[in-house]
Design an enzyme around this catalytic site. Sequence first.
Site, PDB file in Angstrom:
ATOM      1  N   ALA A   9      -0.599  -4.571  -2.212  1.00 41.77           N
ATOM      2  CA  ALA A   9       0.211  -4.200  -1.049  1.00 41.77           C
ATOM      3  C   ALA A   9       0.799  -2.814  -1.255  1.00 41.77           C
ATOM      4  O   ALA A   9       0.982  -2.364  -2.389  1.00 41.77           O
ATOM      5  CB  ALA A   9       1.327  -5.228  -0.844  1.00 41.77           C
ATOM      6  N   ASP A  10       1.099  -2.179  -0.142  1.00 40.56           N
ATOM      7  CA  ASP A  10       1.813  -0.900  -0.179  1.00 40.56           C
ATOM      8  C   ASP A  10       2.795  -0.884   0.983  1.00 40.56           C
ATOM      9  O   ASP A  10       2.444  -1.265   2.098  1.00 40.56           O
ATOM     10  CB  ASP A  10       0.859   0.287  -0.060  1.00 40.56           C
ATOM     11  CG  ASP A  10       1.601   1.593  -0.255  1.00 40.56           C
ATOM     12  OD1 ASP A  10       2.147   1.798  -1.356  1.00 40.56           O
ATOM     13  OD2 ASP A  10       1.681   2.395   0.697  1.00 40.56           O
ATOM     14  N   SER A  11       4.012  -0.482   0.700  1.00 40.91           N
ATOM     15  CA  SER A  11       5.068  -0.436   1.715  1.00 40.91           C
ATOM     16  C   SER A  11       5.703   0.938   1.746  1.00 40.91           C
ATOM     17  O   SER A  11       5.985   1.508   0.696  1.00 40.91           O
ATOM     18  CB  SER A  11       6.163  -1.472   1.405  1.00 40.91           C
ATOM     19  OG  SER A  11       5.628  -2.763   1.378  1.00 40.91           O
ATOM     20  N   GLY A  21       1.031  -2.645   4.123  1.00 47.19           N
ATOM     21  CA  GLY A  21      -0.392  -2.956   4.206  1.00 47.19           C
ATOM     22  C   GLY A  21      -0.722  -3.917   3.073  1.00 47.19           C
ATOM     23  O   GLY A  21      -0.234  -3.738   1.954  1.00 47.19           O
TER      24      GLY A  21
END
Length: 195
Positions: free
Chosen positions: A74-76, A111
């Site tokens: 994930a990437d935030s 994402g």
Amino acid sequence: MAERQQVRLILASASLGRRQLLEQASWRFEFVPSNVEEPSGDGVKDIRGYVQHVAWLKAAEVAPHIDEGIVLAADSVGWMDGQVIAKPFDRADARRILRLLNGAEHQLWTGVILWRRPDDVQLAWQESSRVAFRALSDREIETYLDTRLWEGCSGAYAVQGPDDPYVRVVTGTVSNVVGLPIETLEKLLPGFARG
């Protein structure tokens, strides 16, 4: 619960918040942090595509080293006025970001990639939450900076749950703001694991 224990889940992240969310949801998992250097976000026009691409890069680095299981990456990042609000470089940068967010609302985008090995099937999605940042005095900003909760966090803050004294999740989920939309993961992962 038994179904969860049958899934070999590999978290491609060193994020303490993501680990805590998985633990609270009773998922057994391993963590193998990716070494992907996250881009700055300068010039980004499509925030959905951006967070998805960075999450995919993280999963793509870890997946080839996993024989069997599901890699979760994930990437935030924060998003305000068409600009990525990334992780601060240092205390001075965290101060700059907190002043930008001070008393305002912004979006927090995550994402997520599930990458099943060995067949390399991938499932991707993005989620957004609207976050209101409380107006802080300069003294309150310095006090917050002293906590060091901002280190390694997009937007220079780490939400501390639904009763956080600094931020309020207006729409979306607290888990998304932490960095992993666990509610959606709970819906998608069991079926994805079965293939």
